[in-house]
Design an enzyme around this catalytic site. Structure first.
Site, PDB file in Angstrom:
ATOM      1  CB  CYS A  60     -15.347 -81.258  40.480  1.00 37.54           C
ATOM      2  SG  CYS A  60     -16.980 -80.801  41.072  1.00 37.54           S
ATOM      3  CD1 TRP A  93     -16.173 -88.316  43.920  1.00 35.60           C
ATOM      4  CD2 TRP A  93     -14.582 -88.084  42.368  1.00 35.60           C
ATOM      5  NE1 TRP A  93     -16.643 -87.470  42.954  1.00 35.60           N
ATOM      6  CE2 TRP A  93     -15.696 -87.303  41.984  1.00 35.60           C
ATOM      7  CE3 TRP A  93     -13.458 -88.085  41.539  1.00 35.60           C
ATOM      8  CZ2 TRP A  93     -15.720 -86.536  40.819  1.00 35.60           C
ATOM      9  CZ3 TRP A  93     -13.485 -87.333  40.376  1.00 35.60           C
ATOM     10  CH2 TRP A  93     -14.596 -86.572  40.033  1.00 35.60           C
ATOM     11  CE1 TYR A 190     -21.343 -81.864  35.025  1.00 45.19           C
ATOM     12  CE2 TYR A 190     -21.326 -79.480  35.325  1.00 45.19           C
ATOM     13  CZ  TYR A 190     -20.691 -80.710  35.436  1.00 45.19           C
ATOM     14  OH  TYR A 190     -19.433 -80.783  35.945  1.00 45.19           O
TER      15      TYR A 190
HETATM   16  N1  LIG Z   1     -23.209 -82.269  45.128  1.00 44.47           N
HETATM   17  C1  LIG Z   1     -23.711 -81.934  43.826  1.00 44.47           C
HETATM   18  C2  LIG Z   1     -22.687 -81.288  42.912  1.00 44.47           C
HETATM   19  C3  LIG Z   1     -21.306 -81.784  42.986  1.00 44.47           C
HETATM   20  C4  LIG Z   1     -21.005 -82.708  41.834  1.00 44.47           C
HETATM   21  O1  LIG Z   1     -21.851 -83.031  41.002  1.00 44.47           O
HETATM   22  N2  LIG Z   1     -19.766 -83.097  41.764  1.00 44.47           N
HETATM   23  C5  LIG Z   1     -19.380 -84.041  40.734  1.00 44.47           C
HETATM   24  C6  LIG Z   1     -18.067 -83.719  40.099  1.00 44.47           C
HETATM   25  S1  LIG Z   1     -18.151 -82.273  39.128  1.00 44.47           S
HETATM   26  C7  LIG Z   1     -19.248 -85.385  41.376  1.00 44.47           C
HETATM   27  O2  LIG Z   1     -18.691 -85.513  42.450  1.00 44.47           O
HETATM   28  N3  LIG Z   1     -19.720 -86.414  40.695  1.00 44.47           N
HETATM   29  C8  LIG Z   1     -19.662 -87.756  41.177  1.00 44.47           C
HETATM   30  C9  LIG Z   1     -20.067 -88.681  40.098  1.00 44.47           C
HETATM   31  O3  LIG Z   1     -20.238 -88.217  38.980  1.00 44.47           O
HETATM   32  O4  LIG Z   1     -20.191 -89.863  40.382  1.00 44.47           O
HETATM   33  C10 LIG Z   1     -24.429 -83.095  43.193  1.00 44.47           C
HETATM   34  O5  LIG Z   1     -24.658 -84.028  43.939  1.00 44.47           O
HETATM   35  O6  LIG Z   1     -24.809 -83.045  42.046  1.00 44.47           O
END
Ligand SMILES: N[C@@H](CCC(=O)N[C@@H](CS)C(=O)NCC(=O)O)C(=O)O
Length: 315
Positions: A60, A93, A190
């Site tokens: 990430c 995760w 993104y």
């Molecule tokens: N906290 C932020 C950015 C952190 C973020 O997007 N991290 C990704 C990984 S790069 C994540 O944990 N994604 C969880 C998912 O896709 O379910 C959000 O909620 O968008």
């Protein structure tokens, strides 16, 4: 319209709208709480080495920032690290890289366990990075832009001798760059990848490459974005650049140019990669497997590309 990868974050126009950060606690030198206590009346948790656990995925880019800054500042002993499996399952995760599939300190199998323990109503995506309090098992923060700033300013008493000062005294220029780079580059890739209409994809693509052109020019006469020394904004740009050719160029259709076709940006990214704290935190295998295997709407057959050859970063 084609289906969105994350439906609740897709606007009716087809534009990708990232969810907000749910947990915004701060660990602060100004906290009035004693060691072992929770946040004070202003929501500030006490700075306490050994107490908090930073949970990241090596895949990430938002988590990667905190990993680099923690290392640059020498905070490895003060703040422990948990690394999740780059492949999420339907519960999110998971700690399947650890023995018995549990984080040895938090004792949990899924990051969602501490999110839900902190907010039983939480319904958003469970995201990394997150800082978890090992005393209460609560999530202190998943506010990734604030996490790295606080490592610089609030944990200063625990920085290693000679740690870089990543926040310039005069912040205006850096903050402006941070904002532009976030909108068009960090989140811009993104917005390209998760757009569900041609128009919103093309708008994101145009903004991304227009910004990269500006940054390419900016780096004509300097080693770092602010001039002669490394700062927080370099870390933030690096984590997107290092993923660019391996993931964003193909998977997110950011394909006007590869990073390697921008002479200044490529030289800059390689220079950073070869510095302590940067290349050692990059795991191309986990990065590629995460994106290509978890975004099943974009890459339904789950083929992970073999290239590019990572040796170009050190050659
Ligand atoms: N906290 C932020 C950015 C952190 C973020 O997007 N991290 C990704 C990984 S790069 C994540 O944990 N994604 C969880 C998912 O896709 O379910 C959000 O909620 O968008």
């Amino acid at each position: 319209m084609t289906p969105a990868q994350f439906v609740t974050e897709s606007a009716p126009s087809g534009e990708w709208k990232r969810q907000g950060n749910r947990f915004t606690g701060r660990i602060s030198r100004d906290s009035a709480s004693a060691p072992g206590e929770g946040p004070d009346e202003h929501g500030r948790w006490p700075v306490e080495p050994g107490r908090y656990r930073l949970v990241v995925s090596l895949a990430c880019p938002w988590a990667h920032r905190s990993l680099i800054v923690r290392k640059l500042l020498g905070l490895e002993d003060a703040i422990s690290l948990a690394i999740v499996d780059p492949i999420r399952d339907e519960q999110g995760w998971r700690f399947t890289l650890d023995p018995d599939g549990r984080d040895p300190v938090l004792g949990i199998s899924y990051l969602s366990e501490v999110y839900l323990a902190t907010d039983p109503q939480y319904e958003g995506r469970v995201t990394v990075p997150a800082i978890v309090d090992t005393v209460t098992g609560q999530v202190v923060t998943n506010d990734y832009p604030q996490i790295t700033l606080d490592l610089s300013t609030e944990w200063i008493d625990f920085h290693r001798p000679g740690a870089p000062d990543l926040i310039p005294a005069e912040r205006e220029e850096m903050d402006q760059l941070i904002e532009e780079i976030y909108a068009d580059v960090n989140n811009g890739v993104y917005r390209c990848g998760f757009a569900t209409t041609q128009e919103t994809y093309e708008a994101a693509y145009d903004a991304l490459f227009a910004r990269l052109d500006v940054l390419e020019q900016r780096l004509d006469d300097r080693d770092y974005l602010l001039g002669d020394s490394l700062s927080e904004v370099d870390v933030r740009l690096f984590t997107t650049l290092v993923r660019f050719d391996a993931v964003y160029h193909g998977h997110f259709k950011c394909n006007r140019n590869k990073l390697t076709e921008f002479p200044n940006l490529w030289a800059y990214a390689r220079r950073l990669y070869q510095q302590p704290g940067f290349g050692e935190t990059v795991d191309f295998d986990q990065i590629k497997r995460h994106y290509y295997l978890t975004h099943t709407t974009i890459n339904p057959n789950g083929i992970v590309p073999k290239g590019p050859d990572p040796r170009s970063w050190t050659a």
